[in-house]
Design an enzyme around this catalytic site. Structure first.
Site, PDB file in Angstrom:
ATOM      1  N   CYS A   2       1.751  31.368   4.785  1.00  0.00           N
ATOM      2  CA  CYS A   2       3.301  31.087   4.634  1.00  0.00           C
ATOM      3  C   CYS A   2       4.175  30.148   5.266  1.00  0.00           C
ATOM      4  O   CYS A   2       3.879  30.244   6.503  1.00  0.00           O
ATOM      5  CB  CYS A   2       4.161  32.414   4.229  1.00  0.00           C
ATOM      6  SG  CYS A   2       3.904  33.495   3.013  1.00  0.00           S
ATOM      7  N   ARG A  27      -1.209  25.844   6.985  1.00  0.00           N
ATOM      8  CA  ARG A  27      -1.220  27.326   7.195  1.00  0.00           C
ATOM      9  C   ARG A  27      -1.919  28.135   5.919  1.00  0.00           C
ATOM     10  O   ARG A  27      -2.002  29.158   6.048  1.00  0.00           O
ATOM     11  CB  ARG A  27       0.356  27.697   7.205  1.00  0.00           C
ATOM     12  CG  ARG A  27       0.967  27.294   8.678  1.00  0.00           C
ATOM     13  CD  ARG A  27       2.688  27.311   8.638  1.00  0.00           C
ATOM     14  NE  ARG A  27       2.615  28.866   8.957  1.00  0.00           N
ATOM     15  CZ  ARG A  27       2.903  29.414   9.946  1.00  0.00           C
ATOM     16  NH1 ARG A  27       2.527  28.753  11.069  1.00  0.00           N
ATOM     17  NH2 ARG A  27       3.202  30.480  10.184  1.00  0.00           N
ATOM     18  N   TRP A  75       1.365  32.175   0.443  1.00  0.00           N
ATOM     19  CA  TRP A  75      -0.028  32.585   0.559  1.00  0.00           C
ATOM     20  C   TRP A  75       0.412  34.111   0.018  1.00  0.00           C
ATOM     21  O   TRP A  75       0.737  34.897   0.721  1.00  0.00           O
ATOM     22  CB  TRP A  75      -0.454  32.575   1.909  1.00  0.00           C
ATOM     23  CG  TRP A  75      -1.884  32.478   2.071  1.00  0.00           C
ATOM     24  CD1 TRP A  75      -2.767  31.899   1.877  1.00  0.00           C
ATOM     25  CD2 TRP A  75      -2.522  33.960   2.313  1.00  0.00           C
ATOM     26  NE1 TRP A  75      -3.902  32.430   2.160  1.00  0.00           N
ATOM     27  CE2 TRP A  75      -3.902  33.725   2.308  1.00  0.00           C
ATOM     28  CE3 TRP A  75      -2.065  35.398   2.683  1.00  0.00           C
ATOM     29  CZ2 TRP A  75      -4.793  34.792   2.402  1.00  0.00           C
ATOM     30  CZ3 TRP A  75      -3.020  36.170   2.977  1.00  0.00           C
ATOM     31  CH2 TRP A  75      -4.395  35.966   2.641  1.00  0.00           C
ATOM     32  N   ASN A 101       8.308  34.887   5.068  1.00  0.00           N
ATOM     33  CA  ASN A 101       6.894  34.952   5.601  1.00  0.00           C
ATOM     34  C   ASN A 101       6.819  36.454   6.432  1.00  0.00           C
ATOM     35  O   ASN A 101       7.511  36.787   7.365  1.00  0.00           O
ATOM     36  CB  ASN A 101       6.790  34.000   6.736  1.00  0.00           C
ATOM     37  CG  ASN A 101       5.442  33.970   7.217  1.00  0.00           C
ATOM     38  OD1 ASN A 101       4.512  34.588   6.953  1.00  0.00           O
ATOM     39  ND2 ASN A 101       5.137  33.249   8.275  1.00  0.00           N
ATOM     40  N   GLY A 102       6.013  37.240   5.808  1.00  0.00           N
ATOM     41  CA  GLY A 102       5.619  38.326   6.348  1.00  0.00           C
ATOM     42  C   GLY A 102       5.669  39.683   5.328  1.00  0.00           C
ATOM     43  O   GLY A 102       5.145  39.187   4.042  1.00  0.00           O
ATOM     44  N   GLU A 485     -20.752  31.892  14.742  1.00  0.00           N
ATOM     45  CA  GLU A 485     -19.725  30.938  14.381  1.00  0.00           C
ATOM     46  C   GLU A 485     -20.211  29.726  13.273  1.00  0.00           C
ATOM     47  O   GLU A 485     -19.337  29.412  12.631  1.00  0.00           O
ATOM     48  CB  GLU A 485     -19.414  30.380  15.949  1.00  0.00           C
ATOM     49  CG  GLU A 485     -18.298  29.067  15.788  1.00  0.00           C
ATOM     50  CD  GLU A 485     -16.820  29.275  15.040  1.00  0.00           C
ATOM     51  OE1 GLU A 485     -16.754  30.308  14.761  1.00  0.00           O
ATOM     52  OE2 GLU A 485     -16.365  28.496  14.872  1.00  0.00           O
ATOM     53  N   LYS A 489     -18.540  28.877  10.049  1.00  0.00           N
ATOM     54  CA  LYS A 489     -18.042  27.606   9.525  1.00  0.00           C
ATOM     55  C   LYS A 489     -18.575  27.300   8.214  1.00  0.00           C
ATOM     56  O   LYS A 489     -17.865  26.559   7.487  1.00  0.00           O
ATOM     57  CB  LYS A 489     -18.507  26.564  10.423  1.00  0.00           C
ATOM     58  CG  LYS A 489     -17.897  26.618  11.809  1.00  0.00           C
ATOM     59  CD  LYS A 489     -16.565  25.683  11.505  1.00  0.00           C
ATOM     60  CE  LYS A 489     -15.104  26.388  12.476  1.00  0.00           C
ATOM     61  NZ  LYS A 489     -15.056  27.806  12.377  1.00  0.00           N
ATOM     62  N   GLU A 492     -16.705  29.402   5.440  1.00  0.00           N
ATOM     63  CA  GLU A 492     -15.419  29.173   5.044  1.00  0.00           C
ATOM     64  C   GLU A 492     -15.179  27.913   4.569  1.00  0.00           C
ATOM     65  O   GLU A 492     -14.349  27.686   3.636  1.00  0.00           O
ATOM     66  CB  GLU A 492     -14.748  29.576   6.371  1.00  0.00           C
ATOM     67  CG  GLU A 492     -14.883  28.718   7.467  1.00  0.00           C
ATOM     68  CD  GLU A 492     -14.197  29.139   8.720  1.00  0.00           C
ATOM     69  OE1 GLU A 492     -13.102  30.024   8.738  1.00  0.00           O
ATOM     70  OE2 GLU A 492     -14.350  28.678   9.686  1.00  0.00           O
ATOM     71  N   HIS A 508     -36.424  43.161  10.614  1.00  0.00           N
ATOM     72  CA  HIS A 508     -35.930  44.596  10.460  1.00  0.00           C
ATOM     73  C   HIS A 508     -35.131  44.593   9.015  1.00  0.00           C
ATOM     74  O   HIS A 508     -34.274  45.431   8.982  1.00  0.00           O
ATOM     75  CB  HIS A 508     -35.198  45.335  11.545  1.00  0.00           C
ATOM     76  CG  HIS A 508     -35.865  45.397  12.619  1.00  0.00           C
ATOM     77  ND1 HIS A 508     -36.819  46.461  12.877  1.00  0.00           N
ATOM     78  CD2 HIS A 508     -36.057  44.513  13.897  1.00  0.00           C
ATOM     79  CE1 HIS A 508     -37.479  46.394  13.756  1.00  0.00           C
ATOM     80  NE2 HIS A 508     -37.146  45.133  14.644  1.00  0.00           N
ATOM     81  N   LYS A 608      -4.627  29.384   7.884  1.00  0.00           N
ATOM     82  CA  LYS A 608      -4.864  29.110   9.320  1.00  0.00           C
ATOM     83  C   LYS A 608      -4.449  30.181  10.140  1.00  0.00           C
ATOM     84  O   LYS A 608      -4.890  30.421  11.368  1.00  0.00           O
ATOM     85  CB  LYS A 608      -4.073  27.714   9.644  1.00  0.00           C
ATOM     86  CG  LYS A 608      -4.341  27.343  11.173  1.00  0.00           C
ATOM     87  CD  LYS A 608      -5.367  26.735  11.331  1.00  0.00           C
ATOM     88  CE  LYS A 608      -5.714  26.283  12.832  1.00  0.00           C
ATOM     89  NZ  LYS A 608      -7.168  26.199  13.134  1.00  0.00           N
TER      90      LYS A 608
END
Ligand code: G6P
Length: 613
Positions: A2, A27, A75, A101-102, A485, A489, A492, A508, A608
């Site tokens: 947002c 964002r 968002w 926003n929130g 990481e 990447k 995402e 295993h 973001k």
């Protein structure tokens, strides 16, 4: 997550709001909208999807006139992405309009009461409750500011709010708690925004609102109040970085630009902290006595920042001999962690606004632990709340998937490890000096990895691998942590199902998933474990895996005896190797994503800055 922009000035507001919202696209959002006071009414325009949809709807802003307005990129949290759920939200009686926003946690109770009081609702959002609640109080007092204050006192949860009232057409009110909001002092009007890039083309003088702060402003006046309602002074901070830093500068994507900015970001973060052969962290106050009393360190973070913590565990434990536990911020509070004076809580966050990370920090403080935050955004909530802060000087990071923030966070871990180990006497002088030298050489070595011929080679490997549906990252020791990481990447930004495993764990379970053509990215940069990882590579190859290796350039010949394709990195001090290993993985994912036609900088469903839990 947002984005909010607000403007009151002399210019036409709609183009400014659209421009500001475009700078907040990073964002993450799924719809956008604006509201302007125009010809005696509040006019709202909003549309699901990309900002372009909204821009086309209002002809780039030309179709709505007015010099005061608020804009929002949403968002979705409460209610699906749709035109009707998009912000701004207008109250039932048309008097009040809100962007938010929130999350309003008690919105259902409030909604029920407002419905009983005769208010009707159009959307499924929590935000519409705010609009109606303010209007409900406004109908009584006919005072915009009083009504906002009354509404705020009833709301539980997190918010950055921008509000307009049809009867007070020159005034914008903004208030925040637990969601970011800044005020911009312009020469031709004033602004609010979720982040600096939104208004940087118009002003460099900004003030970060604290929790509970409210600002009431017009084109040529502003008044700030604290949570208690007392008027307060705010001194503008001057933003020194250029808007270019938040623009693509010739690169096809922000992500590629930010990958290439890593040498500079590392230099800016490391250089000022090594003086005369010593790590100097002037900004923090961890005394030798305090450090000697430490029983454990928790590293608390989300996403890639958490994976920095996973590498950090190896580094800090090895050099400081203190047990280190990386823990996801979303789990931390509910895991009953062992807190108190003998536990240091290390918080890592690029944005400094991640809701779970912030809550974990507050919990740690409440339970008597010292908190040290590694943060990129100056003045962010986490930076303000932590006992100590070490800033990463990565500059603004726009691509949703982090690269330079990850790298600089890791470099701070090395600095911190050396700083603590020095005070505890757990590192030999020779090793200390070697690590510091290697740290100073790091930017140069990353630069070598970014040489065009290297990038082309990785691009070629991406072209051979981009059609895979699944990938497995394997490695031992720090390589297993960097693999996490690398795998994130790919997942995402390229939407490839990807998992990361410690190579020793293959047998295993995961090896049962290896079949003809499965992509395995094998990291083998730890010299003493090279042979062991090679054995794992042979095991997966024997089951048909398509292996892409990543190793040190000194193993070039050796690795090619077993695998055809290998990405090579220069060797550095063992502790610092992850900083080099991660770079080809970023480049690889980037090109796989490009070749798969993905929206690299704004991957679907991701944001973001995740400002809700
Ligand atoms: C989101 C971003 C990630 C980031 C994570 C934590 O998921 O997409 O890149 O690592 O949030 O964010 P923070 O700002 O706290 O580092």
């Amino acid at each position: 997550m947002c984005g909010i922009v607000g403007y009151a000035g002399n210019a036409q507001a709609a183009p400014i709001l659209l421009d500001g919202l475009s700078k907040l696209e990073y964002r993450g959002y799924d719809s956008a909208g604006v509201c302007l006071y125009s010809e005696g009414t509040l006019k709202v325009a909003k549309a699901k999807g990309r900002l372009m949809n909204l821009s086309n709807m209002i002809d780039g802003g030309n179709a709505v006139s007015g010099t005061i307005g608020i804009g929002h990129t949403r968002w979705a949290t409460h209610g699906a992405p749709s035109d009707v759920n998009s912000h701004p939200h207008m109250a039932d009686g048309g008097k009040i309009v809100v962007v938010h926003n929130g999350i309003i946690e008690n919105y259902l109770q409030l909604k029920e009461r407002l419905i009983k009081a005769g208010k009707s609702f159009q959307s499924e959002t929590d935000t519409e409750v705010v609009a109606n609640l303010v209007e409900f109080y406004y109908e009584d007092s006919h005072d915009f500011l009083t009504a906002v204050r009354q509404a705020i006192s009833r709301i539980e949860g997190s918010y950055a709010l921008g509000l307009l009232c049809v009867d007070q057409p020159d005034t914008l009110i903004a208030v925040k708690k637990d969601s970011p909001l800044i005020f911009g002092f312009g020469s031709d009007g004033n602004f609010i925004a979720s982040d600096v890039p939104a208004i940087l083309s118009y002003t460099r003088e900004v003030s970060y609102l604290n929790d509970g702060d409210m600002v009431v402003f017009t084109k040529n006046s502003y008044r700030f109040y604290n949570a208690a309602g007392d008027e307060i002074e705010k001194t503008p901070e001057h933003i020194t970085w250029e808007i270019d830093a938040a623009e693509k500068g010739g690169y096809e994507h922000f992500m590629l630009k930010e990958i290439n900015e890593q040498p500079k970001a590392l230099r800016d973060t490391i250089s000022p902290r090594i003086k005369g052969g010593e790590v100097v962290l002037d900004d923090i106050k961890l005394t030798a006595d305090y450090l000697k009393g430490l029983k454990r360190i928790y590293v608390v973070a989300c996403g890639s920042a958490y994976y920095v913590g996973c590498v950090g565990k190896y580094i800090l434990e090895k050099t400081c001999r203190i047990p280190v536990e990386p823990i996801l911020a979303s789990e931390f509070r509910y895991a009953n962690p062992i807190l108190g004076e003998d536990t240091l809580v290390l918080i890592i966050s690029q944005s400094g606004e991640t809701a779970d990370t912030k809550s974990a920090l507050m919990e740690a403080k409440a339970q008597g632990s010292r908190t040290l935050a590694i943060v990129n955004v100056v003045g962010s909530a986490i930076a303000k709340a932590a006992d100590d802060v070490i800033y990463t000087w990565a500059g603004p990071e726009i691509a949703v998937a982090t690269t330079k923030a990850y790298s600089t966070q890791l470099s701070v871990i090395y600095l911190l490890a050396m700083y603590i180990a020095r005070q505890l006497g757990t590192v030999e002088q020779e090793e200390y000096a070697q690590v510091l030298r290697a740290l100073e050489e790091l930017p140069e070595q990353v630069m070598k990895i970014l040489a065009p011929e290297n990038i082309e080679q990785i691009q070629y490997y991406a072209s051979r691998c981009f059609s895979h549906k699944d990938a497995f990252f394997i490695g031992r020791n720090v390589d297993s942590a960097v693999g996490l990481e690398g795998s994130l990447k790919l997942k995402e930004i390229a939407y490839v199902h990807s998992e990361a495993y410690a190579a020793g764990e293959l047998k295993h379970g995961p090896i049962s998933l290896i079949e003809d053509g499965t992509l395995v990215v094998a990291l083998a940069t730890v010299p003493e474990l090279f042979d062991k990882t090679m054995s794992n590579i042979k095991e997966v190859r024997a089951r048909g895996a398509n292996v892409l290796a990543l190793t040190l350039d000194c193993f070039d010949e050796e690795i090619h005896k077993t695998v055809e394709r290998a990405m090579l990195v220069p060797q550095t001090h063992l502790l610092l190797q992850p900083s080099l290993t991660v770079v080809p993985l970023q480049i690889f994912s980037y090109y796989v994503a490009v070749m798969r036609g993905c929206d690299v900088d704004k991957p679907r469903n991701l944001a973001k800055s995740v400002t809700v839990e």
